[in-house]
Design an enzyme around this catalytic site. Structure first.
Site, PDB file in Angstrom:
ATOM      1  N   LYS A  50     -48.242  42.725  65.182  1.00  0.00           N
ATOM      2  CA  LYS A  50     -47.932  43.858  64.533  1.00  0.00           C
ATOM      3  C   LYS A  50     -46.524  43.483  63.512  1.00  0.00           C
ATOM      4  O   LYS A  50     -45.560  43.287  64.038  1.00  0.00           O
ATOM      5  CB  LYS A  50     -47.425  45.096  65.324  1.00  0.00           C
ATOM      6  CG  LYS A  50     -46.874  46.171  64.676  1.00  0.00           C
ATOM      7  CD  LYS A  50     -46.296  47.445  65.468  1.00  0.00           C
ATOM      8  CE  LYS A  50     -45.892  48.722  64.860  1.00  0.00           C
ATOM      9  NZ  LYS A  50     -45.194  49.562  65.740  1.00  0.00           N
TER      10      LYS A  50
ATOM     11  N   TYR B 227     -45.145  42.165  68.725  1.00  0.00           N
ATOM     12  CA  TYR B 227     -44.726  43.195  67.877  1.00  0.00           C
ATOM     13  C   TYR B 227     -43.221  42.564  67.430  1.00  0.00           C
ATOM     14  O   TYR B 227     -42.369  42.614  68.010  1.00  0.00           O
ATOM     15  CB  TYR B 227     -44.241  44.661  68.515  1.00  0.00           C
ATOM     16  CG  TYR B 227     -43.768  45.681  67.748  1.00  0.00           C
ATOM     17  CD1 TYR B 227     -43.755  45.684  66.372  1.00  0.00           C
ATOM     18  CD2 TYR B 227     -43.339  46.828  68.315  1.00  0.00           C
ATOM     19  CE1 TYR B 227     -43.071  46.602  65.712  1.00  0.00           C
ATOM     20  CE2 TYR B 227     -42.747  47.863  67.808  1.00  0.00           C
ATOM     21  CZ  TYR B 227     -42.533  47.855  66.270  1.00  0.00           C
ATOM     22  OH  TYR B 227     -41.880  48.816  65.746  1.00  0.00           O
TER      23      TYR B 227
ATOM     24  N   VAL C 247     -50.565  50.078  62.385  1.00  0.00           N
ATOM     25  CA  VAL C 247     -49.980  50.828  63.656  1.00  0.00           C
ATOM     26  C   VAL C 247     -49.012  51.796  62.710  1.00  0.00           C
ATOM     27  O   VAL C 247     -48.022  51.358  62.555  1.00  0.00           O
ATOM     28  CB  VAL C 247     -49.063  49.929  64.736  1.00  0.00           C
ATOM     29  CG1 VAL C 247     -48.788  50.624  65.873  1.00  0.00           C
ATOM     30  CG2 VAL C 247     -50.368  48.962  65.388  1.00  0.00           C
TER      31      VAL C 247
ATOM     32  N   THR D 151     -41.873  54.917  68.574  1.00  0.00           N
ATOM     33  CA  THR D 151     -42.281  56.388  68.104  1.00  0.00           C
ATOM     34  C   THR D 151     -42.256  57.293  69.246  1.00  0.00           C
ATOM     35  O   THR D 151     -41.808  58.410  69.272  1.00  0.00           O
ATOM     36  CB  THR D 151     -43.349  56.571  67.058  1.00  0.00           C
ATOM     37  OG1 THR D 151     -43.371  55.623  66.107  1.00  0.00           O
ATOM     38  CG2 THR D 151     -43.597  57.970  66.497  1.00  0.00           C
TER      39      THR D 151
END
Length: 295
Positions: free
Chosen positions: A166, A138, A206, A50
């Site tokens: 994540k 992640y 998240v 992001t």
């Protein structure tokens, strides 16, 4: 660090990186940190997907981490994205982040070069052994082209400072496998799957949509943790409509930056190869925000 598995429980927000005329807008970035402190966000995650990390230089990547840590000043936790498909680069960035004062580092699975499962294991092991801060795995095979299999994540759970994953596979079976076999904290990497994942034992999210409605995401998490499942579901379905109509318009972070522009919280500037939303999508986005009550 095994007792730190709940360190990043709750709402972590995957921050955008604000730009002004192609450069990092430090003033706007600092203001975003202050906003999340005021809103009660638990953790900030700068320089992830992001945050447009693929188009930041290493110097810019470090600059964002430094700015966020200084502005946070211990008022909010910082879990910086320091992953790479080069283990050496990931270690370098993570060492820098540790010196800058982060509370932990988020490491995307090595992308494009598609390691074996043993390669994934050795990659994360080498990073974890190079620093003293908590590491969060992640796993997002939709972007990296290869899944870190549950068995590999379970092996990694034995490394003391690897504390969480994540989970962005979209697979509740994968999440269930991990949760049933180790004590890693599992954080949702998909806003629309946060509540289902919490029901399995997940610890939080998240969040991308948390850039604009952190209080609402927190309300859903708080309702679930308080045992009020009816209220948690109510928040889930409200947020689901926003996520479906906002995040589905284009590749993240294009829509969330456009939403923040409409809400007066960012100028919407993205870096190539990311491009602005087309006019039709902007109209859909505007209606979505109005229907939600944000405009």
């Amino acid at each position: 660090m095994a007792n730190q598995s709940d360190l990043f429980a709750g709402l972590a927000v995957a921050m955008i990186t604000p730009f002004q005329n192609g450069e990092i807008d430090e003033t706007a970035l600092r203001a975003l940190v202050d906003y999340h402190v005021e809103q009660g966000t638990d953790t900030l995650c700068p320089v992830g997907t992001t945050g447009e990390s693929p188009t930041l230089s290493h110097d810019e990547h470090k600059q964002v981490i430094s700015i966020v840590c200084k502005q946070a000043a211990g008022r909010i936790k910082v879990m910086a994205g320091t992953g790479s498909n080069s283990t050496r680069e990931a270690i370098e960035l993570t060492k820098y982040a540790q010196e800058a004062g982060v509370d932990g580092a988020l490491h995307v699975a090595p992308y494009y070069n598609k390691p074996t499962q043993e390669g994934f294991f050795q990659h994360y092991q080498a990073i974890a052994e190079s620093v003293d801060i908590p590491i969060v795995i992640y796993n997002i095979p939709g972007r990296t082209a290869k899944n870190i299999e549950p068995e590999t994540i379970i092996r990694l759970a034995d490394i003391p400072n690897i504390v969480a994953v994540k989970e962005s596979t979209g697979s509740m079976d994968q999440a269930s496998h991990i949760l049933s076999a180790c004590d890693l904290a599992v954080l949702s990497g998909d806003d629309s799957l946060t509540l289902p994942l919490m029901a399995l034992g997940g610890k939080g999210v998240v969040s991308v949509v948390g850039n604009i409605v952190p209080g609402d995401v927190k309300s859903m998490l708080n309702a679930f943790n308080a045992g009020d499942l009816a209220l948690a579901r109510e928040w889930h379905f409200k947020l689901f409509g926003l996520c479906r109509n906002l995040l589905g318009l284009a590749t993240n972070p294009i829509p969330i930056k456009a939403a923040m522009q409409l809400l007066g919280r960012d100028n919407g500037e993205v870096r190539l190869p990311m491009t602005q939303l087309d006019s039709g999508s902007m109209q859909v986005l505007e209606k979505t925000l109005r229907d939600y009550g944000l405009l």
